[in-house]
Design a protein around this motif. Structure first.
Motif, PDB file in Angstrom:
ATOM      1  N   LYS A  66      26.549 -35.191 -29.056  1.00 19.64           N
ATOM      2  CA  LYS A  66      25.920 -34.167 -29.903  1.00 19.64           C
ATOM      3  C   LYS A  66      26.658 -34.089 -31.239  1.00 19.64           C
ATOM      4  O   LYS A  66      26.047 -34.011 -32.309  1.00 19.64           O
ATOM      5  CB  LYS A  66      26.033 -32.834 -29.171  1.00 19.64           C
ATOM      6  N   GLU A  67      27.970 -34.158 -31.170  1.00 16.38           N
ATOM      7  CA  GLU A  67      28.777 -34.062 -32.389  1.00 16.38           C
ATOM      8  C   GLU A  67      28.483 -35.229 -33.332  1.00 16.38           C
ATOM      9  O   GLU A  67      28.493 -35.071 -34.559  1.00 16.38           O
ATOM     10  CB  GLU A  67      30.268 -33.976 -32.013  1.00 16.38           C
ATOM     11  N   ASP A 123      28.674 -33.532 -25.190  1.00 17.30           N
ATOM     12  CA  ASP A 123      29.062 -32.821 -26.415  1.00 17.30           C
ATOM     13  C   ASP A 123      29.552 -33.786 -27.490  1.00 17.30           C
ATOM     14  O   ASP A 123      29.295 -33.589 -28.680  1.00 17.30           O
ATOM     15  CB  ASP A 123      30.156 -31.786 -26.114  1.00 17.30           C
ATOM     16  N   ASP A 140      29.494 -32.766 -19.269  1.00 22.89           N
ATOM     17  CA  ASP A 140      29.325 -31.920 -20.456  1.00 22.89           C
ATOM     18  C   ASP A 140      30.131 -32.393 -21.658  1.00 22.89           C
ATOM     19  O   ASP A 140      29.624 -32.444 -22.778  1.00 22.89           O
ATOM     20  CB  ASP A 140      29.711 -30.471 -20.133  1.00 22.89           C
TER      21      ASP A 140
END
Ligand code: ASP
Length: 439
Positions: free
Chosen positions: A74-75, A71, A67
């Motif tokens: 994604k950032e 993330d 995860d």
């Protein structure tokens, strides 16, 4: 006029770079089909999104919690989205990626998401249609590109869109399994799109103002090549010069579509034009100089070799039997020398020597290692006298001992063998004599 424009990772690393790309695309009506890479490095030491994805998927494959890694990826996208003030959510896409990673959808699928997501962002930013490469770039079950099928699919889909974004680097098999090209493969996607839509030009935007006459690690700030033919490019890339993914040449070359290498950070520079043929005289007699270290020569001597029919074939058969490819075979009356890659040869050295003794009973076999080969390439050499003379006097002045010379009958290149330790000095001397003296 239709252009396909491909942007590399460094051209799309952050919002600021995206804005430069947007300005470039909007400045010309003809830039209608856009092929983006995944976001690359924002600064020295940064990691490309493609590499983050490989890392994240490796964790998923090992059953680790991924995860945090996802993330971070994604950032990277949200940093761009915010910077461009776009009203775009990638939540659904990331949800799906997370599930697919859990279900072990494959390493190639994982890597492809870098381009997929960047394509979504680019399409939203430009207001262009998004065309998923999985629908139009077709691979077979072994991961090889299906050229004909791909061309048909691309043509059919894109003839319906005035303007589109097609993410680079990946495609899919008939049953929807995502496959990728090898690293740097967005260049190939751009080339396939250019062929399918019969583009007038394939622009490949990167972070250098074109192909350089020689390696900037050897010569400070080398000149840019204005125009290079596909044949010259092939010679130079074979000897180590890199500008484009090797497989990106073939689709456009066959259609006579030129490629223009451009710099996103300096759009005012013309870059390098790669063409099938040209009557434009190159600025200098030579087009480029490239080279590689790490060769070895096997010199075979036998008196009366010249009258022994089949001698060369028998020698080369020994190399073939050991799975070693040869680079050059200069010969004399009673000698034949074979140049090979040192790392390929070293392990099989003794088998090769024994094989040669058995095959041709030479008087002796001598070897030399740590050699470098330099290719001086240029379509202009054919019509210029004294090119070889200038090269060798420059090398003599630089105190470089020439071990081998090979000029193919195409007169497109001259290959020079020197010792590894003389390699840099030799390249510099050749560059100076042709480029610095401007002839
Ligand atoms: N993103 C992929 C890579 O890093 C493909 C590309 O940029 O062309 O290799």
């Amino acid at each position: 006029m239709k252009k396909v424009v491909k942007f590399g990772g460094s051209s799309l690393a952050n919002a600021e770079q995206f804005q430069k790309v947007g300005d470039i695309i909007r400045s010309e009506e003809s830039r209608r089909y856009v092929v983006p890479s995944a976001p690359g490095k924002r600064f020295d030491g940064d990691t490309k999104v493609t590499d983050l994805l490989y890392g994240c998927y490796a964790a998923a494959e090992n059953g680790e919690d991924f995860d945090e890694k996802l993330d971070a990826i994604k950032e990277r996208y949200y940093e761009i989205i915010r910077g461009l003030s776009l009203n775009l959510s990638l939540e659904e896409e990331f949800q799906k990626i997370r599930e697919d990673f859990k279900a072990q959808a494959g390493k190639e699928y994982a890597a492809s998401r870098g381009e997929f997501l960047n394509g979504k962002v680019m399409a939203a930013y430009l207001g262009y249609e998004f065309v998923d490469a999985a629908e139009v770039i077709r691979f077979d079950k072994n991961g090889n590109l299906e050229r004909e099928k791909t061309n048909k699919l691309l043509y059919k889909r894109l003839s319906k869109c005035e303007r589109a974004v097609i993410p680079g680097f990946y495609g899919a098999t008939e049953d929807g399994k995502v496959r990728t090209f090898s690293r740097g493969g967005s260049d190939v996607t751009g080339s396939l799109v250019a062929k399918a839509i019969e583009a007038d030009m394939y622009e490949n935007w990167t972070d250098v103002s074109g192909m350089l006459v020689t390696d900037p690690r050897i010569v400070d700030n080398p000149a840019v090549i204005e125009t290079v033919t596909y044949r010259e490019l092939r010679e130079l890339s074979y000897m180590g010069a890199t500008v484009l993914h090797e497989e990106a040449i073939f689709p456009v070359r066959k259609e006579g579509i030129p490629i223009n290498i451009r710099n996103t950070n300096r759009p005012e520079d013309k870059g390098t034009l790669i063409v099938e043929s040209t009557c434009k005289k190159p600025k200098y007699t030579i087009t480029g100089i490239a080279g590689k270290k790490g060769f070895c020569s096997i010199n075979i001597e036998k008196s009366m070799m010249n009258s022994e029919i089949g001698f060369g074939r028998k020698v080369l058969q020994v190399f073939e039997d050991q799975g070693i490819s040869f680079e050059h075979i200069p010969s004399g009356i009673d000698t034949l020398t074979v140049y090979v890659h040192q790392d390929e040869f070293e392990e099989k050295e003794q088998e090769v020597i024994a094989g040669i003794h058995r095959a041709v009973q030479p008087d002796f076999v001598e070897m030399e290692s740590d050699l470098a080969l330099i290719a001086v390439v240029g379509r202009g050499m054919k019509s210029t006298r004294g090119t070889a003379g200038r090269i060798f006097s420059a090398l003599a002045h630089a105190n470089v001992n020439v071990k081998m010379i090979d000029q193919g009958s195409s007169e497109l290149n001259i290959i020079i063998g020197v010792e590894n330790r003389d390699f840099e000095a030799a390249v510099k001397a050749i560059y100076d004599i042709f480029v610095m003296t401007q002839i």
